[in-house]
Design an enzyme around this catalytic site. Structure first.
Site, mmCIF file in Angstrom:
data_model
loop_
_atom_site.group_PDB
_atom_site.id
_atom_site.type_symbol
_atom_site.label_atom_id
_atom_site.label_comp_id
_atom_site.label_asym_id
_atom_site.label_seq_id
_atom_site.Cartn_x
_atom_site.Cartn_y
_atom_site.Cartn_z
ATOM 1 N N TYR A 165 5.920 0.784 1.018
ATOM 2 C CA TYR A 165 6.739 1.993 0.859
ATOM 3 C C TYR A 165 8.210 1.628 0.948
ATOM 4 C CZ TYR A 165 8.358 6.822 1.851
ATOM 5 O OH TYR A 165 9.001 8.051 1.825
ATOM 6 N N LYS A 193 4.728 2.486 -3.242
ATOM 7 C CA LYS A 193 5.428 3.737 -3.524
ATOM 8 C C LYS A 193 6.914 3.400 -3.536
ATOM 9 C CE LYS A 193 6.946 8.169 -1.751
ATOM 10 N NZ LYS A 193 7.120 9.034 -0.559
#
EC number: 4.1.3.16
Length: 324
Positions: A165, A193
């Site tokens: 992330y 992500k």
């Protein structure tokens, strides 16, 4: 020094080989493609977690074509929750989530040790996958070497797959592309992500990691179409908490190659998305949730409600694009 580095590399390779051999199912088989709302955490007026309102929201989300839910991401106000609250929210979501939906739980902490411990607690609470944000307090020392070491140790120890992330607006750092390339080879790291919004970066990451079966998710609805165009497979989109069906529709149009229709829908999502993310943040997202029939409610301090002027501007962003 060379011998020590070679030994360290051999140990890392041995750990990866052992994980692959001992795993009951290859983490690479987990397909994370699709749309996920990073759900908000409702609070009471006294700023306690409001589990009843959380359940109400989950019932409504169950009717939308999400691939799953991200729990305890940035929009869940996870930095303001205790470790016990973070785990309990994941448990409650797991109880309510349909079996065909993925539960992706945010388990990132500042230290590697705490991240490993939180990751195991999240897996025990029912998480199918972990979203691990970059540690950032000592961001000046968070170079590729430190981050590769951190994520490799977390992935080695985790009983469920890991998604990297990168959210530079909150952490002040981008997860370096060279680090992502190396980490994409780990059998228990399945994707990224990326919330930075740099489409050339996303395209490069897709190009450099696709041979590993590594998947990239856009971190915002504002650049979702562009991300799909360069090879992303889905998105974790704050706006999906409010306009969930519309964000899923945009994803389907992209997957179907209906780019002209996708472009027109993307245009209408850009301003509302910007308003509930980088412009006004979580307080705006929670306010918009109230307009669309969900429980947003108050934020936990020190986050404050929108001013009257900001509230009016937020409404304009949605109404001028035909959503209110």
């Amino acid at each position: 020094m060379f011998a020590a580095r070679r030994f360290s590399l051999l140990c890392r390779r041995s750990a990866i080989t052992a994980w692959r051999n001992n795993s009951q199912s290859a983490a690479k088989r987990l397909d994370i493609s699709g749309i996920y709302p990073p759900i908000a955490t409702p609070f009471t007026r006294s700023e306690d977690v409001d589990y009843q309102r959380l359940d109400d929201n989950l019932k409504k989300y169950a009717n939308l074509p999400f691939r799953g839910l991200v729990v305890q991401g940035s929009n869940g106000e996870y930095p303001y929750l205790t470790p016990e609250e973070r785990v309990e929210v994941v448990k409650r979501v797991k109880q309510a989530l349909p079996e065909d939906k993925l539960l992706v739980a945010g388990s990132g902490c500042e230290s590697t040790r705490d991240t490993i411990l939180m990751s195991q607690r999240m897996a025990d609470a029912g998480a199918d996958c972990l979203l691990v944000v970059t540690p950032c307090f000592y961001r000046g020392r968070m170079d590729s070497r430190a981050l590769i070491n951190h994520y490799a140790k977390v992935a080695d120890a985790s009983s469920v797959p890991v998604v990297l992330y990168s959210v530079p607006a909150n952490t002040g750092l981008d997860l370096p592309v060279d680090a992502i390339m190396q980490l994409s080879q780990h059998p228990n790291i399945v994707g990224l992500k990326d919330s930075g919004g740099d489409i050339t970066r996303i395209a490069l990451i897709v190009q450099k990691t696709r041979s590993q079966g590594f998947q990239v998710l856009a971190g915002s609805a504002g650049f979702l179409m562009a991300a799909y165009a360069v090879g992303a497979v889905g998105g974790v989109c704050a706006l999906a908490n409010v306009l969930g069906q519309q964000v899923c529709d945009l994803a389907q149009l992209c997957v179907s190659g209906r780019w002209n229709e996708a472009r027109e829908l993307q245009y209408r999502l850009i301003e509302p998305n910007t308003a509930v993310t980088r412009q006004y943040g979580v307080p705006a997202l929670k306010q918009a949730m109230e307009w669309f029939g969900y429980h947003g409610g108050v934020c936990r301090s020190p986050l404050q409600p929108l001013s009257k002027a900001d509230l009016e501007q937020l409404r304009v962003k949605f109404s001028s694009n035909g959503w209110l």
